[in-house]
Motif scaffolding. Sequence first.
Motif, PDB file in Angstrom:
ATOM      1  N   LYS A  68       0.801  -1.224   0.000  1.00 39.62           N
ATOM      2  CA  LYS A  68       0.000   0.000   0.000  1.00 39.62           C
ATOM      3  C   LYS A  68       0.831   1.271   0.000  1.00 39.62           C
ATOM      4  O   LYS A  68       1.927   1.317   0.567  1.00 39.62           O
ATOM      5  N   PRO A  84       0.803   5.350   1.223  1.00 38.72           N
ATOM      6  CA  PRO A  84       0.376   5.938   2.497  1.00 38.72           C
ATOM      7  C   PRO A  84      -1.043   6.496   2.426  1.00 38.72           C
ATOM      8  O   PRO A  84      -1.518   6.839   1.342  1.00 38.72           O
ATOM      9  N   ILE A  85      -1.692   6.545   3.573  1.00 36.37           N
ATOM     10  CA  ILE A  85      -3.056   7.076   3.637  1.00 36.37           C
ATOM     11  C   ILE A  85      -3.102   8.219   4.645  1.00 36.37           C
ATOM     12  O   ILE A  85      -2.576   8.098   5.758  1.00 36.37           O
ATOM     13  N   THR A  86      -3.715   9.314   4.240  1.00 36.04           N
ATOM     14  CA  THR A  86      -3.807  10.497   5.105  1.00 36.04           C
ATOM     15  C   THR A  86      -4.762  10.242   6.270  1.00 36.04           C
ATOM     16  O   THR A  86      -5.844   9.690   6.077  1.00 36.04           O
ATOM     17  N   THR A  87      -4.350  10.647   7.462  1.00 36.31           N
ATOM     18  CA  THR A  87      -5.235  10.560   8.630  1.00 36.31           C
ATOM     19  C   THR A  87      -5.511  11.978   9.128  1.00 36.31           C
ATOM     20  O   THR A  87      -4.562  12.709   9.433  1.00 36.31           O
ATOM     21  N   ASN A  89      -4.927   3.261   8.582  1.00 33.29           N
ATOM     22  CA  ASN A  89      -3.789   2.356   8.766  1.00 33.29           C
ATOM     23  C   ASN A  89      -3.985   1.499  10.008  1.00 33.29           C
ATOM     24  O   ASN A  89      -3.814   0.291   9.989  1.00 33.29           O
ATOM     25  N   LEU A 149      13.199   9.343   5.164  1.00 30.67           N
ATOM     26  CA  LEU A 149      11.967   8.567   5.033  1.00 30.67           C
ATOM     27  C   LEU A 149      11.749   8.009   3.628  1.00 30.67           C
ATOM     28  O   LEU A 149      11.102   6.981   3.453  1.00 30.67           O
ATOM     29  N   GLU A 203       4.442  -1.742   3.293  1.00 28.92           N
ATOM     30  CA  GLU A 203       4.328  -0.302   3.030  1.00 28.92           C
ATOM     31  C   GLU A 203       5.581   0.402   3.528  1.00 28.92           C
ATOM     32  O   GLU A 203       6.268  -0.068   4.430  1.00 28.92           O
ATOM     33  N   HIS A 250       7.049   6.095   5.548  1.00 27.11           N
ATOM     34  CA  HIS A 250       6.632   7.500   5.443  1.00 27.11           C
ATOM     35  C   HIS A 250       5.125   7.635   5.262  1.00 27.11           C
ATOM     36  O   HIS A 250       4.420   6.667   4.977  1.00 27.11           O
ATOM     37  N   GLY A 251       4.653   8.870   5.418  1.00 26.54           N
ATOM     38  CA  GLY A 251       3.240   9.159   5.237  1.00 26.54           C
ATOM     39  C   GLY A 251       2.939   9.662   3.829  1.00 26.54           C
ATOM     40  O   GLY A 251       3.735   9.462   2.906  1.00 26.54           O
ATOM     41  N   SER A 252       1.792  10.344   3.684  1.00 29.04           N
ATOM     42  CA  SER A 252       1.307  10.721   2.352  1.00 29.04           C
ATOM     43  C   SER A 252       1.956  11.993   1.814  1.00 29.04           C
ATOM     44  O   SER A 252       1.642  12.414   0.705  1.00 29.04           O
ATOM     45  N   ALA A 253       2.847  12.604   2.594  1.00 24.92           N
ATOM     46  CA  ALA A 253       3.639  13.775   2.162  1.00 24.92           C
ATOM     47  C   ALA A 253       2.821  14.787   1.373  1.00 24.92           C
ATOM     48  O   ALA A 253       3.133  15.063   0.204  1.00 24.92           O
ATOM     49  N   ASP A 272       2.796  17.838   1.270  1.00 26.22           N
ATOM     50  CA  ASP A 272       3.558  19.008   0.783  1.00 26.22           C
ATOM     51  C   ASP A 272       4.137  18.807  -0.618  1.00 26.22           C
ATOM     52  O   ASP A 272       4.397  19.771  -1.329  1.00 26.22           O
ATOM     53  N   ASN A 302      10.148  10.317  -3.603  1.00 25.89           N
ATOM     54  CA  ASN A 302      11.113   9.235  -3.800  1.00 25.89           C
ATOM     55  C   ASN A 302      10.366   7.882  -3.698  1.00 25.89           C
ATOM     56  O   ASN A 302       9.793   7.571  -2.650  1.00 25.89           O
TER      57      ASN A 302
END
Length: 344
Positions: free
Chosen positions: A74, A76-79, A89, A248, A264, A267-270, A272, A280
Motif C-alpha cells: 500500500k 500511504p493514507i492520510t489521517t 492504517n 523517510l 508499506e 513514510h506518510g502521504s507527504a 507538501d 522518492n
Amino acid sequence: MRKDWNYRSMYVTLIKGDGIGPEITESLKKVVSSLKVDIEFEEINAGLSVFEKEGVYIPQTLFDSIKKNKIAIKGPITTPIGHGFRSINVELRKKFDLYANIRPIKSPGPLDLKFDGVDMVIFRENTEDLYAGVEEMVSDNEAHSIKIITREKSERIIKAAFEYVRANKREKVSVISKANIMKLSDGLFLDVAREIAKEYPDIEFEELLVDNTAMQMVINPERFDVIVTENLYGDILSDLGAGLVGGLGLMPGVNKGKDIAIYESIHGSAPDIAGKNLANPIALLLSFCLLLDDIGEKDKAKVLRGAIYETLKDKKNYTRDLGGTNSTYGITDTMISFLGDNNG
Ligand code: NAI
C-alpha cells in the motif's frame, strides 16, 4: 522466516492511497512490469479519495481482496489530525491482526552518511499501547488516553523478534521500554521480554530505556541489531532510524499477522509534495523487495536491490529528499535501466 509467514501467491492487493501514494505506486507498477516477476496486482483503493466518492474510507471489496490474496502493498493514507476517522492504517492493522510492524533500518546505497554500518531491524508491536484509541474527555479541560499492554500481545511480538534473530543469523535483541516510569504497563512488557529471553540463551539480550535508546541511536547506531518495542516507541524510533540512513524516502516496512501481510513504506502521504512528481519511490520499492523475499522470489529482490544501489551511486539521480533534482518518474526510469541483463 516463520512457517505461517510463508506465502506463495500470484495476486497481490495494491492500495494506491493518498498524497504521493498514486505516484509511488505507479512507479512500483512500472518497475514490476520490467522486473518480469509473476505477480498480478488487484487494485482497490482506500482513504480520503474513496470516502469522497463512496462515503466509506475502506470499502468492503478491499477487506475481501486482502482476505483472499493474503498479501497487500500500500501507498500511504492520510489521517485527519485531531478529529474525524481514527486512522485507516490502524484500522487495517486491527482488522487483520497485523501485530508485527517490521522496519529494517539500513542504507540501500552508497550515500554520504555520518555513520557506516547501521543495520538494525525494529520490531514494533502494532495493535495496542496508546494506539488502541481508548481516549476520553473527562471534562472540557482534561483528556485521558489509556495505554493498553497485554501479556499475550507482548509475548507474540517479542517471540517474533527472537525468531527473526535466529532465522536471519543475527545476534542480539534489545528490548526498549520506559519501565522505570510506567511500572505496570511497560513493566509487564519488560517482564515478558525477560521470560522469553530465557528461552533463547544463544541470543544476546539487553534492556534499554527509550530516552537512552534515542541518544544511543544518534551517537552509536552500529551497536543495535534487532530492537523490539511497544507501538509508540517503535513508531518514533523508526523515524529516527530512517533519519540516520538517508531519510523517510528510503525506508521500507511490513505489517505482519499470522497469515496476512501488508507491505508499506514508513513514510506518510507527504501532502507538501503530492502530485508534483517529486516523491522518492525507493521506500515503496524496498517494501516490495521484502514482499519478494517472503514469497520466495529472493533472486528478483536481489536484482531490484542491486538496481537501487546502482542508482544511488550517482547524485544526479537523486530526488529532492536526498538533495537532488530528479523526479519520481525520472529515478524510476534510471532504476529500470539498471534492472539489466541479470533479470532473465
Ligand atoms: P510524511 O512522512 O508524510 O512526511 C514527512 C516529510 O517527509 C515531508 O516533508 C515529506 O515531504 C517527506 N517525505 C515523506 N515521504 C517522502 C518520499 N517518499 N519522498 C520524498 N519526501 C518524502 O509525514 P507527515 O507529514 O507527518 O504525515 C502526512 C500524512 O501521512 C498524515 O495524514 C499522516 O497521518 C499520514 N501517515 C500515513 C502513514 C501510512 O499510511 N502508513 C504513515 C505515516 C503518516
